[in-house]
Write a protein that holds these residues in place. Structure first.
Motif, PDB file in Angstrom:
ATOM      1  N   MET A  31       0.638  -1.657  -0.206  1.00 28.73           N
ATOM      2  CA  MET A  31      -0.249   0.140   0.037  1.00 28.73           C
ATOM      3  C   MET A  31       0.595   1.502   0.037  1.00 28.73           C
ATOM      4  N   LYS A  32       0.571   2.425  -0.437  1.00 26.80           N
ATOM      5  CA  LYS A  32       1.327   3.588  -1.305  1.00 26.80           C
ATOM      6  C   LYS A  32       0.363   4.358  -0.446  1.00 26.80           C
ATOM      7  N   ILE A  33       1.328   5.107   0.915  1.00 30.42           N
ATOM      8  CA  ILE A  33       0.469   6.229   1.706  1.00 30.42           C
ATOM      9  C   ILE A  33       1.422   7.566   1.355  1.00 30.42           C
ATOM     10  N   LEU A  34      -0.044   8.346   1.036  1.00 31.01           N
ATOM     11  CA  LEU A  34       1.062   9.886   0.634  1.00 31.01           C
ATOM     12  C   LEU A  34       0.823  10.878   2.150  1.00 31.01           C
ATOM     13  N   PHE A  35       1.188  11.363   2.990  1.00 33.32           N
ATOM     14  CA  PHE A  35       0.928  12.191   3.913  1.00 33.32           C
ATOM     15  C   PHE A  35       0.971  13.667   3.081  1.00 33.32           C
ATOM     16  N   VAL A  36       0.452  14.266   3.662  1.00 33.19           N
ATOM     17  CA  VAL A  36      -0.074  15.555   3.112  1.00 33.19           C
ATOM     18  C   VAL A  36      -0.674  17.244   4.388  1.00 33.19           C
ATOM     19  N   TYR A  37       0.448  17.184   4.432  1.00 30.32           N
ATOM     20  CA  TYR A  37       0.357  18.841   4.872  1.00 30.32           C
ATOM     21  C   TYR A  37      -0.579  19.877   4.246  1.00 30.32           C
ATOM     22  N   PRO A  38      -1.451  20.595   4.281  1.00 29.60           N
ATOM     23  CA  PRO A  38      -2.356  21.162   3.383  1.00 29.60           C
ATOM     24  C   PRO A  38      -1.329  22.582   3.305  1.00 29.60           C
ATOM     25  N   PRO A  39      -1.430  23.590   2.180  1.00 32.02           N
ATOM     26  CA  PRO A  39      -1.562  24.880   2.010  1.00 32.02           C
ATOM     27  C   PRO A  39      -1.886  25.632   3.436  1.00 32.02           C
ATOM     28  N   SER A  40      -1.529  26.511   3.559  1.00 32.72           N
ATOM     29  CA  SER A  40      -2.120  28.215   4.232  1.00 32.72           C
ATOM     30  C   SER A  40      -1.687  29.271   3.469  1.00 32.72           C
ATOM     31  N   SER A  41      -2.789  30.329   3.918  1.00 35.34           N
ATOM     32  CA  SER A  41      -2.526  31.747   3.427  1.00 35.34           C
ATOM     33  C   SER A  41      -1.570  32.343   3.587  1.00 35.34           C
ATOM     34  N   TYR A  42      -1.160  31.769   4.515  1.00 38.86           N
ATOM     35  CA  TYR A  42       0.255  32.296   4.482  1.00 38.86           C
ATOM     36  C   TYR A  42       1.266  31.596   5.810  1.00 38.86           C
ATOM     37  N   LEU A  43       2.976  31.441   5.781  1.00 41.54           N
ATOM     38  CA  LEU A  43       3.646  30.326   6.578  1.00 41.54           C
ATOM     39  C   LEU A  43       3.659  31.092   8.298  1.00 41.54           C
ATOM     40  N   ASN A  44       3.230  30.012   9.258  1.00 36.73           N
ATOM     41  CA  ASN A  44       2.905  30.440  10.126  1.00 36.73           C
ATOM     42  C   ASN A  44       4.776  30.798  11.563  1.00 36.73           C
ATOM     43  N   HIS A  45       4.672  31.579  11.641  1.00 32.82           N
ATOM     44  CA  HIS A  45       5.516  31.692  12.318  1.00 32.82           C
ATOM     45  C   HIS A  45       6.506  30.376  13.261  1.00 32.82           C
ATOM     46  N   LEU A  48      -4.897   8.736   0.921  1.00 33.92           N
ATOM     47  CA  LEU A  48      -4.269  10.171   0.945  1.00 33.92           C
ATOM     48  C   LEU A  48      -4.376  10.887   2.417  1.00 33.92           C
ATOM     49  N   ILE A  49      -3.478  11.160   3.123  1.00 33.89           N
ATOM     50  CA  ILE A  49      -3.714  11.453   4.739  1.00 33.89           C
ATOM     51  C   ILE A  49      -3.244  12.908   4.783  1.00 33.89           C
ATOM     52  N   LEU A  50      -4.450  13.545   5.348  1.00 35.42           N
ATOM     53  CA  LEU A  50      -4.655  14.735   5.662  1.00 35.42           C
ATOM     54  C   LEU A  50      -3.945  15.198   7.483  1.00 35.42           C
ATOM     55  N   LEU A  51      -2.845  16.729   7.860  1.00 33.63           N
ATOM     56  CA  LEU A  51      -3.428  16.875   8.699  1.00 33.63           C
ATOM     57  C   LEU A  51      -3.815  18.238   8.291  1.00 33.63           C
ATOM     58  N   ILE A  52      -5.273  18.103   8.788  1.00 38.94           N
ATOM     59  CA  ILE A  52      -5.997  19.213   8.844  1.00 38.94           C
ATOM     60  C   ILE A  52      -6.832  19.835   9.912  1.00 38.94           C
ATOM     61  N   GLU A  53      -6.472  21.737   9.250  1.00 38.04           N
ATOM     62  CA  GLU A  53      -6.228  21.876  10.887  1.00 38.04           C
ATOM     63  C   GLU A  53      -7.756  23.513  10.698  1.00 38.04           C
ATOM     64  N   PRO A  54      -8.044  23.884  10.965  1.00 41.63           N
ATOM     65  CA  PRO A  54      -9.309  24.789  11.378  1.00 41.63           C
ATOM     66  C   PRO A  54      -8.529  26.021  10.134  1.00 41.63           C
ATOM     67  N   TYR A  55      -7.363  26.415  10.069  1.00 47.30           N
ATOM     68  CA  TYR A  55      -7.361  27.394   9.095  1.00 47.30           C
ATOM     69  C   TYR A  55      -7.261  26.956   7.438  1.00 47.30           C
ATOM     70  N   ASN A  56      -6.755  25.444   7.481  1.00 48.41           N
ATOM     71  CA  ASN A  56      -6.729  25.144   6.476  1.00 48.41           C
ATOM     72  C   ASN A  56      -7.406  24.124   5.201  1.00 48.41           C
ATOM     73  N   ILE A  57      -9.260  24.280   6.302  1.00 45.78           N
ATOM     74  CA  ILE A  57     -10.307  23.430   5.907  1.00 45.78           C
ATOM     75  C   ILE A  57     -10.551  23.568   4.725  1.00 45.78           C
ATOM     76  N   ARG A  58     -10.783  24.780   3.886  1.00 42.28           N
ATOM     77  CA  ARG A  58     -10.935  24.480   2.608  1.00 42.28           C
ATOM     78  C   ARG A  58      -9.821  23.851   1.736  1.00 42.28           C
ATOM     79  N   GLN A  59      -8.375  24.277   1.922  1.00 40.10           N
ATOM     80  CA  GLN A  59      -7.429  23.727   0.725  1.00 40.10           C
ATOM     81  C   GLN A  59      -7.289  22.279   0.723  1.00 40.10           C
ATOM     82  N   SER A  60      -7.817  21.528   2.283  1.00 36.67           N
ATOM     83  CA  SER A  60      -7.891  20.061   2.305  1.00 36.67           C
ATOM     84  C   SER A  60      -9.158  19.126   1.573  1.00 36.67           C
TER      85      SER A  60
END
Length: 403
Positions: free
Chosen positions: A1-15, A63-75
């Motif tokens: 099984m081939k697995i892809l972990f994805v951290y989705p983009p957001s509007s700007y990079l967190n500090h 496809l495994i995505l780390l989904i946060e409140p600020y990147n739901i739309r992009q996810s």
């Protein structure tokens, strides 16, 4: 099984690279101990063109995505593309947003499984091992309770650690605590690790931390111990600090705690073991407001602890919240005046109505509007009568605000 972990983009990079190191890379490490064909795509720190992303999507069975409140739309957009490209691939989402609004996400056709608490790796492995398909939206929601928390190591993954190091100014971040014994109404930790049969508060074994410090001290300039209340268990802290000193693996480090979990002995020992800054969850200096948000501490105790830190030579930073429910302009300005008089670094952060959002999702009400407010294209801009938008932004960005 081939697995892809994805951290989705957001509007700007967190500090902070906190969630890249911890929620993302540490989870990848634990899953990779059983599944070897794992690829990583962190769109938040590295720009990828469309063809590069699509190529990785085509090769992924899961496809495994780390989904946060600020990147739901992009996810959701990424999962929709993935589903269009493959008929047999499955999507799994985890992270803060998955725990906050599991019912909302379970109704989305592009989402196959929702990890609804903070036991990320255990739940992901459960889904991967079972191979089952959900029949109803409720089948998509996965809650796994564990008696003993397992700890990942981001150093053993193919996550882009060099970029995390660059964007994080040379600081390495890793989890040393999960869960929380307190009940502050503005915090997501109780939602990630709710009271139940499983462990709700856990600390990484001291010897694991020592091993990590030995591995990273030559490559990173400082360390952040990710903790809900670092000094809650003073015996664990004492043991850790003594072992750091004994093993001569002192690296400048920082962490977070509460003012009612500190004393002189602990402060002096932590400083000797390399503590360079301790962030205090003060939130506000107003006793009534602290009581309303279940933060059971007082202004007198806050002032006492800050003065104790100064006397022991420990650098502290005040963490404040702007827009707490019922907070008035007078309370905001009094807190601002007090923290400036104390002459310590401080940071205002916007109040996020995560508890209200979660309760609404539990009732299976529509949360679309609330989720849109978390988008990093805008600010929540909590309304405080008497605080203009200009003043609000100046408080949040005292050095970077441009009119």
């Amino acid at each position: 099984m081939k697995i892809l972990f994805v951290y989705p983009p957001s509007s700007y990079l967190n500090h902070s690279m906190f969630k890249h190191f911890t929620y993302f890379a540490e989870t990848i490490d634990l899953v990779s101990k059983k599944y070897s064909h794992i690829s990583v795509l962190d769109c938040a720190v590295e720009m990828k063109n469309r063809n590069q992303i699509y190529e990785q999507f085509r090769n992924a069975d899961r496809l495994i995505l780390l989904i946060e409140p600020y990147n739901i739309r992009q996810s959701l957009e990424l999962m929709e593309i993935y589903k269009f490209m493959t008929k047999t691939g499955r999507t799994i989402v985890y992270g803060t947003a998955a725990a906050l609004v599991p019912n909302y996400l379970s109704m989305r056709p592009e989402v196959d499984f929702v990890i609804a608490n903070g036991n990320f790796a255990e739940a992901i492995l459960h889904v991967l091992d079972s191979g089952r398909l959900p029949v109803t939206p409720q089948d998509k929601i996965i809650n796994i309770e564990v008696e003993h928390h397992t700890w990942g190591c981001s150093l053993d993954t193919n996550a882009p650690l060099d970029l995390y190091k660059y964007w994080g100014n040379g600081m390495f971040e890793f989890t040393v605590q999960v869960g929380c014994p307190f009940h502050c109404s503005f915090c997501s930790e109780k939602i990630l690790f709710p009271t139940g049969k499983g462990a709700v508060f856990a600390q990484r074994p001291v010897e694991e931390i020592i091993s990590m410090l030995k591995r990273i001290r030559a490559s990173y300039s400082s360390v952040y111990f990710s903790a809900t209340t670092f000094t809650y268990d003073r015996e664990w802290v004492k043991k850790l600090c003594k072992r750091i000193i004994e093993e001569d693996c002192i690296v400048p480090w920082r962490s977070d705690t509460r003012v009612d979990c500190l004393d002189e002995e602990l402060l002096l020992l932590m400083k000797k073991a390399g503590l360079c800054q301790l962030s205090l969850g003060i939130e506000t200096f107003e006793d009534g407001l602290l009581k309303r948000v279940n933060k059971h501490q007082t202004m007198d105790r806050i002032m006492e602890t800050i003065h104790l830190c100064k006397e022991t030579g420990v650098n502290v930073k005040a963490l404040l919240i702007l827009g707490l429910p019922g907070q008035t302009s007078e309370e905001v300005l009094r807190t601002q005046e007090l923290v400036e008089k104390l002459e310590i670094p401080y940071r205002w952060k916007e109040y996020s109505p995560i508890s209200e959002l979660h309760r609404k999702d539990v009732r299976k009400e529509d949360v679309t509007e609330e989720l849109d407010s978390f988008s990093r294209n805008t600010f929540l801009a909590n309304s405080i009568e008497g605080i203009s938008t200009e003043k609000y932004m100046q408080l949040l960005f005292p050095e970077g605000y441009v009119r």
